[in-house]
Design an enzyme around this catalytic site. Structure first.
Site, PDB file in Angstrom:
ATOM      1  N   GLY A 188    -110.980 -38.782  26.189  1.00  0.00           N
ATOM      2  CA  GLY A 188    -111.654 -37.457  26.810  1.00  0.00           C
ATOM      3  C   GLY A 188    -113.193 -37.355  26.529  1.00  0.00           C
ATOM      4  O   GLY A 188    -113.745 -38.150  26.112  1.00  0.00           O
ATOM      5  N   GLU A 210    -111.664 -42.737  23.116  1.00  0.00           N
ATOM      6  CA  GLU A 210    -112.066 -43.455  24.412  1.00  0.00           C
ATOM      7  C   GLU A 210    -112.867 -42.186  25.036  1.00  0.00           C
ATOM      8  O   GLU A 210    -112.481 -41.582  25.555  1.00  0.00           O
ATOM      9  CB  GLU A 210    -111.162 -43.890  25.359  1.00  0.00           C
ATOM     10  CG  GLU A 210    -110.296 -44.963  24.914  1.00  0.00           C
ATOM     11  CD  GLU A 210    -111.282 -46.292  24.944  1.00  0.00           C
ATOM     12  OE1 GLU A 210    -112.083 -46.536  25.732  1.00  0.00           O
ATOM     13  OE2 GLU A 210    -110.749 -47.343  24.063  1.00  0.00           O
ATOM     14  N   CYS A 244    -115.136 -42.018  34.125  1.00  0.00           N
ATOM     15  CA  CYS A 244    -115.969 -42.368  32.940  1.00  0.00           C
ATOM     16  C   CYS A 244    -116.889 -43.516  32.868  1.00  0.00           C
ATOM     17  O   CYS A 244    -118.043 -43.483  32.044  1.00  0.00           O
ATOM     18  CB  CYS A 244    -115.297 -42.243  31.531  1.00  0.00           C
ATOM     19  SG  CYS A 244    -113.908 -43.617  31.738  1.00  0.00           S
TER      20      CYS A 244
HETATM   21  P1  NAD Z   1    -111.221 -33.189  27.532  1.00  0.00           P
HETATM   22  O1  NAD Z   1    -111.721 -33.861  26.382  1.00  0.00           O
HETATM   23  O2  NAD Z   1    -111.520 -31.677  27.856  1.00  0.00           O
HETATM   24  O3  NAD Z   1    -109.696 -33.474  27.473  1.00  0.00           O
HETATM   25  C1  NAD Z   1    -108.879 -34.316  26.984  1.00  0.00           C
HETATM   26  C2  NAD Z   1    -107.586 -34.075  26.406  1.00  0.00           C
HETATM   27  O4  NAD Z   1    -107.952 -33.288  25.364  1.00  0.00           O
HETATM   28  C3  NAD Z   1    -106.612 -33.167  27.390  1.00  0.00           C
HETATM   29  O5  NAD Z   1    -105.393 -33.693  27.272  1.00  0.00           O
HETATM   30  C4  NAD Z   1    -106.736 -31.727  26.729  1.00  0.00           C
HETATM   31  O6  NAD Z   1    -105.625 -31.003  26.852  1.00  0.00           O
HETATM   32  C5  NAD Z   1    -107.138 -31.988  25.256  1.00  0.00           C
HETATM   33  N1  NAD Z   1    -107.974 -31.012  24.775  1.00  0.00           N
HETATM   34  C6  NAD Z   1    -108.847 -30.091  25.586  1.00  0.00           C
HETATM   35  N2  NAD Z   1    -109.619 -29.407  24.549  1.00  0.00           N
HETATM   36  C7  NAD Z   1    -108.964 -29.665  23.513  1.00  0.00           C
HETATM   37  C8  NAD Z   1    -108.986 -28.824  22.188  1.00  0.00           C
HETATM   38  N3  NAD Z   1    -109.896 -28.088  21.961  1.00  0.00           N
HETATM   39  N4  NAD Z   1    -108.505 -29.335  20.858  1.00  0.00           N
HETATM   40  C9  NAD Z   1    -107.484 -30.284  21.181  1.00  0.00           C
HETATM   41  N5  NAD Z   1    -107.244 -31.043  22.281  1.00  0.00           N
HETATM   42  C10 NAD Z   1    -107.935 -30.748  23.386  1.00  0.00           C
HETATM   43  O7  NAD Z   1    -111.749 -34.115  28.745  1.00  0.00           O
HETATM   44  P2  NAD Z   1    -111.148 -34.122  30.141  1.00  0.00           P
HETATM   45  O8  NAD Z   1    -112.060 -32.984  30.677  1.00  0.00           O
HETATM   46  O9  NAD Z   1    -110.043 -33.981  30.483  1.00  0.00           O
HETATM   47  O10 NAD Z   1    -111.739 -35.616  30.723  1.00  0.00           O
HETATM   48  C11 NAD Z   1    -113.090 -35.869  30.902  1.00  0.00           C
HETATM   49  C12 NAD Z   1    -114.063 -36.545  29.780  1.00  0.00           C
HETATM   50  O11 NAD Z   1    -113.285 -37.765  29.376  1.00  0.00           O
HETATM   51  C13 NAD Z   1    -115.346 -37.115  30.308  1.00  0.00           C
HETATM   52  O12 NAD Z   1    -116.210 -36.939  29.145  1.00  0.00           O
HETATM   53  C14 NAD Z   1    -114.914 -38.353  30.546  1.00  0.00           C
HETATM   54  O13 NAD Z   1    -115.934 -39.035  30.190  1.00  0.00           O
HETATM   55  C15 NAD Z   1    -113.909 -38.971  29.329  1.00  0.00           C
HETATM   56  N6  NAD Z   1    -113.108 -40.038  29.656  1.00  0.00           N
HETATM   57  C16 NAD Z   1    -113.451 -40.997  29.132  1.00  0.00           C
HETATM   58  C17 NAD Z   1    -112.765 -42.163  29.183  1.00  0.00           C
HETATM   59  C18 NAD Z   1    -112.765 -43.601  28.586  1.00  0.00           C
HETATM   60  O14 NAD Z   1    -111.882 -44.509  28.905  1.00  0.00           O
HETATM   61  N7  NAD Z   1    -113.833 -43.625  27.870  1.00  0.00           N
HETATM   62  C19 NAD Z   1    -112.062 -42.109  30.605  1.00  0.00           C
HETATM   63  C20 NAD Z   1    -111.556 -40.927  31.463  1.00  0.00           C
HETATM   64  C21 NAD Z   1    -112.327 -39.946  30.871  1.00  0.00           C
END
Ligand code: NAD
Length: 454
Positions: A188, A210, A244
């Site tokens: 995320g 990641e 990402c």
């Molecule tokens: P996000 O960080 O908002 O959410 C990811 C997960 O975390 C979700 O399951 C969500 O429910 C949970 N979450 C959200 N807020 C939270 C909190 N305050 N406390 C605990 N858990 C929480 O990310 P997103 O919007 O779902 O995805 C986009 C991001 O992910 C981008 O920054 C992207 O670059 C990154 N990403 C990285 C990869 C990689 O492989 N490195 C792959 C895909 C996406």
């Protein structure tokens, strides 16, 4: 009342009873995952179309087939990966047995994002199950259709005593993170990654993070602009740019920019037609919040290609921005949408300097007909992954580790790297109780003569 307590206790009991350790049990879970993907292929394609307007092609290559490939690879190699790894010994241990045992951590939490909501949930799951762990899976609450399929269908294919899907957004995930896990695998944003790492630190739980960031893509003057444009347009606008590892911005000279713009326009028209909004091959922005954020970014610099948007359809046209300032939001935050700014640099030295004064990215791309230029950028920068003269393709190889460095993440996975990530590498030395005379040299009292022998 803690909603997770019973589930977590049940999974821990399974782990401590040793049920998940035998190779046969692990293989059965992996086969179950494979059957889930085969039996529900259409359902998964439909759910991905509902969540992100993904075409069947994109869903298949970037979600279903990749997950299936990881299952097949793990099944084929499971026993070899599980084998103890014997290591070289020193004089004092010549008669002993020294090896690394790959043992499961125990109870693992996997938290997934919404942009590749199947791939980024199941690929880590393959590694966790292959390594013999019990798993709590927390899919993204934002990709609702896939979340529903994972919650309703997937558990039917796995042993429920070792696996559970948990649903919820930030609040529920925060509550879940208060519990002690033996490993946390998070994909995320860097913002939430810090929250996860802070929660993990309370229990000294190891993590893989990641994360995302801004991936640079340098285009040298010594390039065929149409080949570059085809490849860049394909991997920038794939999944409507919500990837990402997509190139976040281009770095090139003003001359190359002039040659690239018509080539990019040509590629976009060939891929998505004169009206990309009606193309079945272009995805949509996941929700209104992301749409509004991206629409605001269209105001940075000057629109050279695209720039149209439609709020009702969550549509943003494949866009190229020029005359962008480094201080503008589009160059400050991860774009994560179908918008590609071009920044001008005067040659490879300035490009390297530009890249190195920012956070280390998840991926870095360099286009040049000169292999020396590509290798120079590789040698003088750092990033999670690197691909010369293309994008994405480095992550199609399960033989390469996938993960970030610095602000783009901690740890790696895919293929055997996933198995190793979810295994504790236990250092083992099995000594003989005999040969006591040989050991006497280390026992006190020590004489100066002994020191000379060493
Ligand atoms: P996000 O960080 O908002 O959410 C990811 C997960 O975390 C979700 O399951 C969500 O429910 C949970 N979450 C959200 N807020 C939270 C909190 N305050 N406390 C605990 N858990 C929480 O990310 P997103 O919007 O779902 O995805 C986009 C991001 O992910 C981008 O920054 C992207 O670059 C990154 N990403 C990285 C990869 C990689 O492989 N490195 C792959 C895909 C996406």
């Amino acid at each position: 009342m803690d909603p997770f307590e019973d589930t977590l206790r049940r999974l821990r009991e399974t782990f401590h009873a040793g049920h998940t350790r035998p190779a046969e049990f692990r293989a059965a879970q992996l086969r179950g995952l494979g059957h889930f993907l085969q039996d529900n292929k259409q359902l998964l394609h439909d759910a991905l179309a509902q969540d992100l307007h993904k075409s069947a092609f994109e869903s298949e290559v970037s979600e279903v087939a990749i997950s299936q490939g990881e299952v097949t690879l793990a099944l084929r190699n499971l026993r070899a990966w599980m084998k103890d790894e014997h290591v070289p010994k020193n004089l004092a241990t010549q008669l002993d047995s020294a090896f690394i045992r790959k043992e499961p951590f125990g109870l693992v939490l996997i938290i997934a994002p919404w942009n590749y909501p199947l791939n980024l949930t199941l690929v880590p799951l393959v590694g966790a199950l292959a390594a013999g762990n019990c798993v709590v899976l927390k899919p993204s609450e934002i990709s609702k259709s896939i979340e529903k399929v994972l919650a309703e269908e997937l558990p039917r294919y796995l042993d429920q005593s070792c696996f559970a899907v948990v649903l919820g957004g930030p609040q529920e995930t925060g509550q879940l993170l208060e519990h002690r896990f033996d490993y946390i695998f998070f994909t995320g944003s860097p913002r939430v990654g810090k929250i996860v790492m802070t929660a993990a630190a309370k229990h000294l739980t190891p993590v893989t993070l990641e994360l995302g960031g801004k991936n640079p893509c340098y285009v040298d003057d010594n390039c065929d602009p149409q080949i570059v444009a085809n490849r860049v347009a394909w991997f920038r606008y794939f999944n409507a740019g919500q990837t990402c590892v997509a190139p976040d911005y281009l770095l090139c000279s003003p001359e190359m920019q002039e040659r690239l713009l018509p080539a990019l326009q040509s590629a976009i028209t060939r891929f998505y037609g004169n009206d990309p909004q009606s193309s079945p091959n272009l995805g949509r922005i996941i929700n209104q919040k992301q749409f509004q954020r991206l629409r605001a970014l269209l105001g940075c610099g000057r629109v050279a290609i695209g720039g149209q948007s439609d709020e009702c359809d969550r549509y943003i046209a494949p866009t190229v921005l020029v005359d962008v300032q480094e201080t503008e939001p589009v160059m400050q935050e991860e774009i994560f949408g179908p918008i590609l700014p071009i920044m001008n640099v005067w040659g490879v030295d300035e490009a390297i300097e530009f890249i190195n004064r920012r956070e280390k990215p998840l991926a870095l791309y360099a286009f040049s007909n000169s292999s020396q230029v590509v290798r120079r950028i590789l040698a003088q920068t750092s990033s999670g992954g690197f691909c010369g003269n293309d994008g994405f393709m480095h992550m199609t190889l399960a033989s390469l580790p996938f993960g970030g460095v610095g602000a783009s993440g901690i740890g790696r996975y895919h293929g055997k790297f996933s198995f190793d990530t979810f295994s504790h590498h236990r250092a083992c030395l099995l000594r003989s109780p005999g040969m006591e005379k040989l050991n006497a040299i280390r026992y006190p009292p020590h004489s100066p003569r002994r020191l000379r022998v060493l």
